[in-house]
Design an enzyme around this catalytic site. Structure first.
Site, PDB file in Angstrom:
ATOM      1  N   SER A  62      29.726  36.856  50.536  1.00 37.43           N
ATOM      2  CA  SER A  62      30.681  37.455  49.604  1.00 37.43           C
ATOM      3  C   SER A  62      31.241  38.739  50.204  1.00 37.43           C
ATOM      4  CB  SER A  62      29.992  37.778  48.280  1.00 37.43           C
ATOM      5  OG  SER A  62      30.786  38.708  47.575  1.00 37.43           O
TER       6      SER A  62
ATOM      7  N   HIS B 287      33.422  33.731  50.709  1.00 38.55           N
ATOM      8  CA  HIS B 287      33.427  33.862  49.247  1.00 38.55           C
ATOM      9  C   HIS B 287      34.189  35.125  48.852  1.00 38.55           C
ATOM     10  CE1 HIS B 287      31.837  33.003  45.213  1.00 38.55           C
ATOM     11  NE2 HIS B 287      31.666  34.318  45.085  1.00 38.55           N
TER      12      HIS B 287
ATOM     13  N   HIS C 181      36.529  33.036  43.921  1.00 39.85           N
ATOM     14  CA  HIS C 181      35.807  33.101  42.649  1.00 39.85           C
ATOM     15  C   HIS C 181      36.581  34.037  41.729  1.00 39.85           C
ATOM     16  CE1 HIS C 181      31.782  34.488  40.587  1.00 39.85           C
ATOM     17  NE2 HIS C 181      32.578  33.862  39.751  1.00 39.85           N
TER      18      HIS C 181
ATOM     19  N   MET D 259      37.106  36.016  38.606  1.00 33.58           N
ATOM     20  CA  MET D 259      36.469  36.628  37.430  1.00 33.58           C
ATOM     21  C   MET D 259      37.563  37.383  36.689  1.00 33.58           C
ATOM     22  SD  MET D 259      33.000  37.750  39.370  1.00 33.58           S
ATOM     23  CE  MET D 259      33.779  37.576  40.969  1.00 33.58           C
TER      24      MET D 259
ATOM     25  N   MET E 199      25.951  31.395  38.020  1.00 35.68           N
ATOM     26  CA  MET E 199      25.757  32.833  38.234  1.00 35.68           C
ATOM     27  C   MET E 199      24.301  33.192  37.946  1.00 35.68           C
ATOM     28  SD  MET E 199      28.631  34.025  39.254  1.00 35.68           S
ATOM     29  CE  MET E 199      27.986  35.698  39.415  1.00 35.68           C
TER      30      MET E 199
HETATM   31  C1  DX5 Z   1      29.085  39.135  41.472  1.00 36.69           C
HETATM   32  C2  DX5 Z   1      29.790  38.367  42.559  1.00 36.69           C
HETATM   33  C3  DX5 Z   1      28.915  38.027  43.697  1.00 36.69           C
HETATM   34  C4  DX5 Z   1      28.327  39.207  44.396  1.00 36.69           C
HETATM   35  C5  DX5 Z   1      26.994  38.824  44.955  1.00 36.69           C
HETATM   36  O1  DX5 Z   1      29.923  39.264  40.390  1.00 36.69           O
HETATM   37  O2  DX5 Z   1      30.318  37.160  42.057  1.00 36.69           O
HETATM   38  O3  DX5 Z   1      29.564  37.146  44.603  1.00 36.69           O
HETATM   39  O4  DX5 Z   1      29.138  39.698  45.415  1.00 36.69           O
HETATM   40  O5  DX5 Z   1      26.423  39.955  45.512  1.00 36.69           O
HETATM   41  P1  DX5 Z   1      24.876  40.009  45.889  1.00 36.69           P
HETATM   42  O6  DX5 Z   1      24.615  38.915  46.880  1.00 36.69           O
HETATM   43  O7  DX5 Z   1      24.731  41.369  46.453  1.00 36.69           O
HETATM   44  O8  DX5 Z   1      24.110  39.796  44.603  1.00 36.69           O
HETATM   45 ZN    ZN Z   2      31.100  35.531  43.442  1.00 38.41          ZN
END
Ligand code: DX5
Ligand code: ZN
Length: 222
Positions: free
Chosen positions: A12, A37, A70, A72, A141
């Site tokens: 990510s 990602h 992704h 959000m 999630m």
């Molecule tokens: C959270 C994001 C994730 C995040 C994960 O809202 O969707 O993709 O970047 O980060 P880590 O791996 O640090 O939990």
């Molecule tokens: Zn994500």
């Protein structure tokens, strides 16, 4: 698994150094990332803001890997076309982002990109029962979306249920897990049935010279 037995790693870029974002994308590509990602946050659906389609377009030239976007954001539908034009390969929308999930998924599919659906931690897996035929990816999630670096919520039964629902379709649907993934939690979610692991902190934490070894250890290769 009906999907490839290979575990895919999707770093990510939320945890990347945004001042050199293009270089970071190239670095994770060269370090063995399978998907890139891309966390798009609107400060409304989630309490944080990241970036929009113009940024995705500008980093598109830095990697030929799968751009896994992704979203959000809420509403989702008005911005789908912009992310397609920016070069997204997969677009994932949240079940909770609006009242017309089926319409949103049809819109994504109609654009010829892969279609993903994501569920917040509290959302029952049954909420996607009636859209299974429409999706190429299910994103579970394991943190409340909005920030990197949070602790893993152990929703292993939910992941296993999702895997069962995927098997019942007989189709290749990615089962992706996002939030708090590190080498330890990676093992647990793989065992529960996940085949695509998103990781921000665990990939980016020690700088570019460590990206390849971190990706490898998430895959369970070392
Ligand atoms: C959270 C994001 C994730 C995040 C994960 O809202 O969707 O993709 O970047 O980060 P880590 O791996 O640090 O939990
Ligand atoms: Zn994500």
């Amino acid at each position: 698994m009906t999907t490839s037995d290979k575990i895919l790693i999707a770093p990510s870029i939320l945890s990347a150094d945004f001042s050199i974002l293009g270089q970071e994308v190239t670095a994770i590509d060269e370090a063995g990332a399978d998907y890139i990602h891309i966390d798009v946050m609107d400060g409304h659906f989630v309490p944080n803001l990241t970036f929009g389609a113009p940024v995705v377009k500008s980093i598109r030239k830095c990697s030929k890997k799968v751009f896994d976007v992704h979203l959000m954001i809420s509403p989702v539908d008005p911005l789908i076309d912009d992310f397609v034009a920016a070069g997204a390969d997969i677009i994932t929308a949240h079940v909770e982002a609006g009242p017309h999930l089926h319409r949103t998924l049809q819109h994504i599919k109609s654009k010829g990109v892969k279609c993903g659906v994501s569920l917040n931690p509290h959302t029952p897996i049954e909420s996607i029962k009636h859209v299974m035929d429409d999706v190429d990816l299910i994103l579970i999630m394991t943190v409340n979306p909005g920030f990197g670096g949070q602790s893993f919520i152990p929703l292993l039964d939910k992941i296993a249920d999702a895997r069962e629902m995927i098997e019942a379709t007989g189709r290749n649907i990615d089962l992706q897990v996002d939030g708090g993934i590190n080498p330890e939690t990676a093992k647990q979610v793989i065992k529960a049935g996940a085949n695509v692991l998103v990781a921000g902190t665990a990939v980016f934490k020690d700088g570019p010279e460590h990206y390849a070894s971190h990706i490898k250890s998430l895959r369970g290769d070392s």
